[in-house]
Design a protein around this motif. Structure first.
Motif, short mmCIF file in Angstrom:
data_model
loop_
_atom_site.label_atom_id
_atom_site.label_comp_id
_atom_site.label_asym_id
_atom_site.label_seq_id
_atom_site.Cartn_x
_atom_site.Cartn_y
_atom_site.Cartn_z
N PRO A 98 0.82 -1.22 0.00
CA PRO A 98 0.00 0.00 0.00
C PRO A 98 0.85 1.27 0.00
N GLN A 99 1.98 1.24 0.75
CA GLN A 99 2.83 2.43 0.80
C GLN A 99 3.56 2.68 -0.51
N LEU A 100 3.78 1.60 -1.29
CA LEU A 100 4.39 1.78 -2.59
C LEU A 100 3.53 2.68 -3.47
N SER A 101 2.21 2.57 -3.31
CA SER A 101 1.32 3.40 -4.13
C SER A 101 1.45 4.87 -3.76
N PHE A 102 1.78 5.16 -2.48
CA PHE A 102 1.96 6.57 -2.11
C PHE A 102 3.18 7.15 -2.83
N GLY B 125 -3.07 0.80 -12.35
CA GLY B 125 -3.51 2.11 -11.90
C GLY B 125 -3.07 2.50 -10.51
N ARG B 126 -2.46 1.58 -9.73
CA ARG B 126 -2.07 1.93 -8.36
C ARG B 126 -0.79 2.76 -8.35
N TYR B 127 0.13 2.40 -9.22
CA TYR B 127 1.36 3.17 -9.37
C TYR B 127 1.96 2.87 -10.72
N ALA B 128 2.86 3.74 -11.17
CA ALA B 128 3.52 3.51 -12.46
C ALA B 128 4.56 2.42 -12.29
N ASN B 129 4.58 1.46 -13.19
CA ASN B 129 5.51 0.34 -13.12
C ASN B 129 6.64 0.54 -14.12
N TYR B 130 7.85 0.64 -13.59
CA TYR B 130 9.03 0.77 -14.43
C TYR B 130 9.79 -0.55 -14.29
N LEU B 131 9.93 -1.29 -15.38
CA LEU B 131 10.47 -2.63 -15.29
C LEU B 131 11.84 -2.74 -15.92
N GLY B 132 12.78 -3.34 -15.18
CA GLY B 132 14.12 -3.56 -15.70
C GLY B 132 14.15 -4.80 -16.55
N ALA B 133 14.08 -4.63 -17.88
CA ALA B 133 14.00 -5.77 -18.79
C ALA B 133 15.31 -6.01 -19.54
N VAL C 293 -4.19 8.03 -1.58
CA VAL C 293 -3.91 7.18 -2.74
C VAL C 293 -2.48 7.43 -3.23
N SER C 294 -2.13 8.69 -3.45
CA SER C 294 -0.77 9.02 -3.87
C SER C 294 -0.55 10.51 -3.69
N LEU C 295 0.73 10.90 -3.73
CA LEU C 295 1.05 12.32 -3.72
C LEU C 295 2.24 12.56 -4.63
N SER C 296 2.31 13.78 -5.16
CA SER C 296 3.38 14.12 -6.09
C SER C 296 3.53 15.63 -6.17
N LEU C 297 4.65 16.06 -6.75
CA LEU C 297 4.89 17.48 -6.99
C LEU C 297 4.50 17.85 -8.41
N ASP C 298 4.18 19.12 -8.61
CA ASP C 298 3.88 19.55 -9.97
C ASP C 298 5.16 19.79 -10.76
N CYS C 299 5.04 20.26 -12.00
CA CYS C 299 6.19 20.40 -12.89
C CYS C 299 7.21 21.42 -12.40
N ASN D 201 7.71 22.07 -9.13
CA ASN D 201 8.09 21.68 -7.77
C ASN D 201 7.61 22.65 -6.69
N ASP D 202 6.61 23.48 -7.00
CA ASP D 202 6.14 24.42 -5.99
C ASP D 202 4.69 24.16 -5.57
N CYS D 203 4.15 23.02 -5.98
CA CYS D 203 2.78 22.67 -5.59
C CYS D 203 2.66 21.16 -5.47
N LEU D 204 2.01 20.73 -4.43
CA LEU D 204 1.77 19.31 -4.21
C LEU D 204 0.37 18.93 -4.68
N ARG D 205 0.25 17.68 -5.10
CA ARG D 205 -1.09 17.15 -5.36
C ARG D 205 -1.28 15.89 -4.53
N PHE D 206 -2.32 15.90 -3.73
CA PHE D 206 -2.73 14.73 -2.97
C PHE D 206 -3.92 14.09 -3.68
N VAL D 207 -3.82 12.82 -4.01
CA VAL D 207 -4.95 12.07 -4.55
C VAL D 207 -5.51 11.23 -3.41
N VAL D 208 -6.79 11.40 -3.12
CA VAL D 208 -7.39 10.75 -1.95
C VAL D 208 -8.73 10.11 -2.30
#
Length: 873
Positions: free
Chosen positions: A24-28, A53-61, A262-268, A270-277
């Motif tokens: 669950p914390q990985l999705s944050f 949809g829970r988080y972006a998956n970056y795979l080492g292939a 659900v998740s949080l991130s910075l905008d482009c 880096n001066d605004c946060l977005r919380f998805v809840v």
């Protein structure tokens, strides 16, 4: 792009009990880098499906040798894959979006980096960095206007990670090194500190503006955050913010309107946060609204309403019915999908799409599926790289269309109309053989029985499941919305948009029955003959039988009280059907006769049908056709009287609707028989007149392209067969409905047999609606008839007299149902009731048998009902 923190996991060795972040914390965190090997590819595919949809998956292939495996990872939903230079070139050749590819650097020296990234604009990945200063140097030289650079560390520590982050690099840190609770786990790297490393604020208090949204991206409100509140939000998994007055603000702590993070991130910048809840309770705003900007709108508002209805829908509400009746919900989805496909104007398309979305979302909410789930699936589908052809499944496929969207001269909506018979175009070769109208000919002695049986198959009908699927929502609409639905479908299918009432009530105005005198006389003669024949079928007195002394059994008949008579419209005016159905109802003594027929475009009914309805004493005429007319009579509406039995022929939709309502115990209605397209079988020998034979075949072929006619030629030579074919071609071309005739001839056949016995065996196998005997001693051949709707004997008895004026009924079983059903007759309108009347002597005579059988069946109350009367134990 804002730097993103990637938590690296090893699919082969990772366990939920491992130190560091849990799933669950990985999705944050928002992004997860998973190491993939040939041994863990299948596991990675499962991981992608489960985490959609829970988080972006970056795979080492990069360690995968199979390019197919790499493509499968992308197709399954990987946001990016880390690949070698060789894999990159191969994938670019496959037109894979380069934004989804990350090039793994073979080394970390400045020259190796320059050589590798030369000529490409894809993201790059530097693996297990030891010399942080070297990476810092080439990141500075690389500049900020560049693709993303991902960096993992041989020995990750906070200082190294922050130095890379400050240069807009994206750190990849093993999950066991990360924590969302730095105070409890001081030896691990705090996620909050890493996320906020590049955050900037122009506020004097150092707080960060924070937009709070739901999973659909809809803004709930604006708050403020600090590194401390971010850390606490990550630790608790809840929406925690920084109040400018009260310090940490645990959203909903007092009101109960908490938020699940659900998740949080910075905008482009880096001066605004977005919380998805996920907002719980009444809503985000202190005014108890879903958002600080008011109520939800559109689909979000509908979702909230449906979720509320699911929890506590008002008893009897329509939405409650939909949740509790999956068949009704299925029918409505199919109905609205069809209507959306049929819509053409911008307004109609928007209207029908809204209806479809309502019922589709009801289906989702009923199953616990949210809009967010649907949108995550849409996002996942949008990044698929393996594309299917995308053709419709066979059950939904339609014939190839021309540029104007029509197929075989008709639209889908027209195909649903009362008369489904679509004439063949002039350029269509249907029914033609060497440029002449002709039926396919088989000589039975030269063909296998299987080939002949296949040739006798009726014209292919549309899938019964598909027909029923179309009819169900129509029937449900009429059942639930009554007159409004009947009018709606009449406007839609019959184009009679001027109608304001679905019923024409008796007594009918004289102005509606203005007929030529000869037409009125013809109807009157037909009426009298039909009356005479059906009146002769009446039972003079009850059947009474004394089965034993003192035991009298009887059977008596009573008319069915209310009958509904369906009179087809479409391509022909059919007052004859109104007579055939209405006269026996009168003779039987039915108290209420309701007639239904499709109106013309101006909303009127043909005067011939109105006059016939007047003659048979119809209470009303329902101005509708198809399934909607059947449903109106079966269930009744505000204006249409409910009936007890529905009789009359129609197309496939009418037949399907009759079957559906007759199987609905709530409708309490029976039907006469399944009746489909018209058909005739003519048995002709050398004595038959070719002109008469051809005319009898054509009299049914002109009903519709789905009709079928069969000629069984007994011992005819080539010249005699040619004479019939010539007459068929000549007479057909003289008919105004020749293009409909050709459609029927396309699937009609001639069978050449040697004996009358073989001819009748084939006829009985086919079980025709109409059987015409143009043979010597035709009266004697009737003894060989086992299966037929109605028989026409001899050359002077065309099928037409049965259709109109001879007196026999023309509402007959088709499609082979003559093996099981009779045509409409007086018995179709009456029910038989039996009675028993015993004296004491009679009960004494039959009682011992009754008691013994009741004992054997262990029905003691049955036995005692007799024994108590007779005074025996």
């Amino acid at each position: 792009m804002a730097p993103a923190l990637l938590a690296a996991i090893d699919l082969l060795n990772y366990r939920e009990a491992s130190p560091g972040l849990n799933p669950p914390q990985l999705s944050f965190v928002g992004n997860v880098f998973a190491r993939v090997t040939p041994e863990t590819v299948d596991q990675a595919l499962v991981h992608l499906q489960q985490s959609i949809g829970r988080y972006a998956n970056y795979l080492g292939a990069a360690s995968l040798t199979s390019l197919d495996d790499v493509v499968s990872l992308l197709d399954a939903g990987a946001a990016k894959v880390f690949v070698t230079r060789q894999q990159l070139d191969q994938l670019m050749a496959l037109n894979i979006d380069q934004d989804r590819l990350v090039l793994c650097l073979p080394g970390n020296t400045k020259q190796e980096v320059i050589d590798t990234i030369a000529g490409t604009q894809v993201d790059v990945y530097s693996h297990q960095v030891v010399d942080i200063e070297l990476v810092e140097a080439w990141l500075k030289e690389y500049g900020t206007d560049r693709p993303d650079v991902f960096v993992s560390f041989a020995n990750p520590d906070m200082d190294s990670v922050l130095r890379i982050s400050k240069l807009s690099g994206i750190p990849v840190i093993p999950v066991q090194f990360l924590t969302v609770d730095a105070q409890s786990e001081p030896g691990l790297l705090g996620v909050a500190k890493l996320i906020m490393a590049n955050a900037t604020s122009n506020r004097a208090d150092g707080l960060f503006s924070t937009v709070v949204t739901d999973e659909r991206g809809i803004a709930l409100g604006l708050v403020y955050s600090s590194e401390e509140s971010v850390a606490e939000s990550l630790r608790t998994g809840r929406g925690v913010y920084q109040s400018r007055k009260r310090g940490l603000w645990y959203k909903g702590e007092s009101s109960g309107d908490v938020q699940e993070l659900v998740s949080l991130s910075l905008d482009c910048d880096n001066d605004c946060l977005r919380f998805v809840v996920r907002q719980k309770g009444r809503g985000f705003c202190h005014l108890a609204t879903p958002t600080c900007f008011g109520q939800y709108n559109g689909l979000s508002r509908l979702q909230k309403t449906l979720q509320s209805r699911k929890e506590s829908a008002p008893e009897g509400s329509y939405t409650a019915r939909l949740f509790n009746d999956q068949q009704l919900l299925r029918a409505k989805i199919l109905e609205e999908a069809t209507e959306l496909c049929d819509a053409t104007s911008k307004e109609d398309i928007a209207f029908e799409a809204a209806d479809l979305l309502y019922f589709a979302l009801t289906k989702c909410i009923s199953a616990g599926v949210s809009l967010e789930d649907v949108e995550r699936n849409l996002d996942a589908k949008s990044i698929k790289v393996k594309r299917r052809k995308g053709d419709a499944k066979p059950a939904f496929a339609v014939p190839a269309s021309g540029a104007n969207g029509v197929s075989n001269g008709t639209s889908k909506k027209e195909a649903v109309k009362e008369a489904a018979e679509i004439p063949k175009s002039k350029d269509d070769s249907a029914g033609l053989k060497n440029g002449r109208i002709a039926m396919q000919c088989y000589i039975t002695a030269k063909e296998s029985p299987e080939r002949i049986q296949a040739a006798l198959q009726r014209p292919s009908q549309r899938s019964s499941d598909k027909i029923i699927a179309i009819c169900h929502p129509i029937i449900e609409a009429v059942k639930t919305r009554g007159d409004a639905a009947v009018l709606e479908y009449t406007h839609k299918f019959e184009k009679a948009t001027s109608l304001t009432s679905p019923v024409l009530k008796a007594p009918f105005l004289e102005s509606l029955m203005q007929l030529a005198p000869e037409t009125m006389k013809a109807i009157d003669i037909s009426f009298e003959n039909i009356w005479k024949f059906h009146a002769a079928q009446k039972e003079d007195k009850p059947l009474v039988v004394e089965t034993m002394p003192g035991v009298v059994c009887s059977r008596f008949s009573r008319p069915i009280e209310r009958v509904g008579l369906y009179v087809p419209g479409g391509t022909a005016v059919l007052p004859s059907t109104a007579l055939m159905l209405g006269v026996p109802a009168m003779v039987a003594g039915c108290k209420k006769i309701v007639l239904a027929t499709p109106p013309r475009g101006d909303g009127s009914v043909t005067p011939e049908v109105v006059y016939a309805a007047h003659k048979v004493g119809a209470e009303s005429i329902v101005l509708a056709g198809g399934a909607q007319a059947v449903a109106a009579m079966a269930y009744g509406t505000e204006s249409v009287s409910k009936v007890d039995k529905i009789l009359g022929p129609g197309n496939q939709f009418v037949t399907a609707a009759k079957m559906i309502v007759s199987n609905d115990t709530n409708a309490g209605v029976s039907i006469d028989m399944p009746a489909g397209p018209s058909e005739v079988l003519v048995v002709a020998d050398a004595s038959a007149n070719p002109t008469f034979v051809a005319s009898d075949l054509l009299s049914q072929a002109e009903h519709g392209v789905d009709s079928q006619v069969v000629c069984i030629a007994v011992g005819l030579n080539e010249a005699q067969l040619a004479a019939i074919e010539d007459e068929l071609h000549t007479q057909a071309n003289a008919l105004p409905r020749v293009d409909i005739v050709r459609g029927a001839i396309e699937h009609s056949i001639t069978l050449v047999v040697q004996t009358i016995e073989e001819a009748m065996a084939l006829s009985n196998q086919y079980a025709p609606e109409h059987l015409i005997l143009q043979v010597r001693d035709a009266e004697k051949i009737v003894d060989l008839v086992e299966n037929a709707g109605s028989v026409f004997i001899g050359q002077w008895t065309p099928e037409s007299v049965g259709d109109y004026s001879a007196g026999v009924n023309h509402s007959l079983p088709t499609f082979g149902y003559a093996k099981q059903y009779s045509g409409v007759n007086l018995g179709s309108y009456v029910k038989h009731i039996t009675s028993s009347n015993l004296t004491r002597e009679g009960l004494a005579n039959v009682g011992p048998a009754v008691m013994e059988l009741a004992r054997v069946e262990e029905l003691e109350a049955h036995r005692r009902a007799v024994s108590l009367r007779l005074g025996v134990a």
